[in-house]
Write an enzyme that holds these catalytic residues in place. Structure first.
Site, PDB file in Angstrom:
ATOM      1  N   ASN A 163      -2.271  12.634  -4.045  1.00 28.59           N
ATOM      2  CA  ASN A 163      -3.193  12.990  -5.118  1.00 28.59           C
ATOM      3  C   ASN A 163      -3.775  14.384  -4.929  1.00 28.59           C
ATOM      4  O   ASN A 163      -3.862  15.183  -5.865  1.00 28.59           O
ATOM      5  CB  ASN A 163      -4.336  11.971  -5.181  1.00 28.59           C
ATOM      6  CG  ASN A 163      -4.220  11.034  -6.375  1.00 28.59           C
ATOM      7  OD1 ASN A 163      -3.500  11.308  -7.314  1.00 28.59           O
ATOM      8  ND2 ASN A 163      -4.943   9.940  -6.342  1.00 28.59           N
ATOM      9  N   ASP A 193       0.846  -1.191   0.000  1.00 27.11           N
ATOM     10  CA  ASP A 193       0.000   0.000   0.000  1.00 27.11           C
ATOM     11  C   ASP A 193       0.881   1.241   0.000  1.00 27.11           C
ATOM     12  O   ASP A 193       1.777   1.376   0.852  1.00 27.11           O
ATOM     13  CB  ASP A 193      -0.908   0.006   1.237  1.00 27.11           C
ATOM     14  CG  ASP A 193      -1.912   1.141   1.205  1.00 27.11           C
ATOM     15  OD1 ASP A 193      -2.952   0.990   0.559  1.00 27.11           O
ATOM     16  OD2 ASP A 193      -1.658   2.197   1.832  1.00 27.11           O
ATOM     17  N   GLU A 201      -4.382   2.399  -4.767  1.00 23.70           N
ATOM     18  CA  GLU A 201      -2.934   2.492  -4.581  1.00 23.70           C
ATOM     19  C   GLU A 201      -2.345   1.228  -3.980  1.00 23.70           C
ATOM     20  O   GLU A 201      -1.228   1.215  -3.476  1.00 23.70           O
ATOM     21  CB  GLU A 201      -2.588   3.691  -3.690  1.00 23.70           C
ATOM     22  CG  GLU A 201      -3.011   3.562  -2.234  1.00 23.70           C
ATOM     23  CD  GLU A 201      -4.422   4.056  -1.978  1.00 23.70           C
ATOM     24  OE1 GLU A 201      -4.723   4.376  -0.813  1.00 23.70           O
ATOM     25  OE2 GLU A 201      -5.231   4.119  -2.934  1.00 23.70           O
ATOM     26  N   ASP A 213      -1.334   9.377 -11.014  1.00 24.58           N
ATOM     27  CA  ASP A 213      -1.307   8.269 -11.974  1.00 24.58           C
ATOM     28  C   ASP A 213       0.127   7.933 -12.378  1.00 24.58           C
ATOM     29  O   ASP A 213       0.506   6.760 -12.474  1.00 24.58           O
ATOM     30  CB  ASP A 213      -2.112   8.628 -13.224  1.00 24.58           C
ATOM     31  CG  ASP A 213      -3.612   8.645 -12.966  1.00 24.58           C
ATOM     32  OD1 ASP A 213      -4.038   8.177 -11.882  1.00 24.58           O
ATOM     33  OD2 ASP A 213      -4.354   9.122 -13.856  1.00 24.58           O
TER      34      ASP A 213
END
Length: 237
Positions: A111, A103, A147, A120
């Site tokens: 983000n 993770d 993620e 991305d």
């Protein structure tokens, strides 16, 4: 056809049988074609080429369907399928199967701060870094969702999986992708949960996922940017 590793191979019957029921039976068993003798070699070659072309197209479409569109590694569908196949194989062979759950730390903050395009790109870079360390043909790196990534390691001990996870963790940190809002490092990092088991007929693959998830939860609870596994088993190496 009952074996997942060979079920996709096209089978053509070339036979002296001429009855319609024989042809129906062959096709119901999974054959792609039924050619009765006497045969014409030119026609047989043409039919074989046709089925090989169809198989190639089918394999290409299936491969595309099993890849994550963003990162290029395997997607969740491929992960579920591959884990099930290897669970059953390990149960038959009585070998160890290991799983790493990964993770990206504080990715939502990343983000929000840097934007989704940067997010991305960050995931693409991490996926590529993870894939570089999975060199055996039987191993698989997949995007598990969001993620999260996962790595399936057939015939691998907990100690071996732990060492690989630690190498992956260091490689992600070494990318030095700036992350000003992370509480654990000035750059993007990731937490890892590792689990391993010898599958049997009385358990299922989701128990391994749950165990690796639990270790991932512990890694995040201990401060993130680290690898968590059963400490007693790892120390026994």
């Amino acid at each position: 056809k009952a074996n997942p590793q060979t079920s996709g191979i096209p089978v053509i019957f070339i036979t002296a049988q001429h009855q319609e029921m024989d042809e129906i039976l062959g096709l119901e068993l999974g054959a792609v074609d039924f050619i009765s003798k006497p045969i014409n070699p030119t026609i047989v070659r043409a039919r074989v080429r046709t089925h090989l072309a169809l198989k190639l197209q089918s394999d290409m479409l299936r491969s595309i369907a099993m890849l994550d569109g963003l990162t290029g590694v395997a997607n969740r569908r491929r992960f579920d399928e591959y884990l099930d196949i290897n669970w059953r194989q390990a149960a038959r062979d009585k070998t160890q199967l290991s799983l790493i759950m990964i993770d990206v730390d504080y990715f939502k903050r990343y983000n929000d701060h840097y934007g989704h395009l940067a997010g991305d790109n960050c995931l693409r870079i991490i996926a590529k870094a993870l894939a570089e360390f999975v060199r055996r043909p039987m191993d698989l790196v997949a995007r598990y969702g969001g993620e999260e990534f996962a790595c399936i390691l057939p015939n691998t001990s907990l100690q071996g999986a732990y060492r690989l996870a630690e190498t992956m963790r260091k490689s992600i940190e070494a990318l030095s992708i700036e992350h000003k809002l992370s509480d654990v490092a000035p750059c993007v990092s990731a937490s890892f949960g590792v689990a391993s088991t010898a599958p049997d007929s009385e358990s299922n693959a989701m128990s391994l996922v749950a165990a690796a998830d639990q270790q991932l939860y512990m890694a995040k609870g201990r401060g993130r940017n680290q690898v968590s596994a059963d400490d007693a088993l790892v120390a026994a190496t």
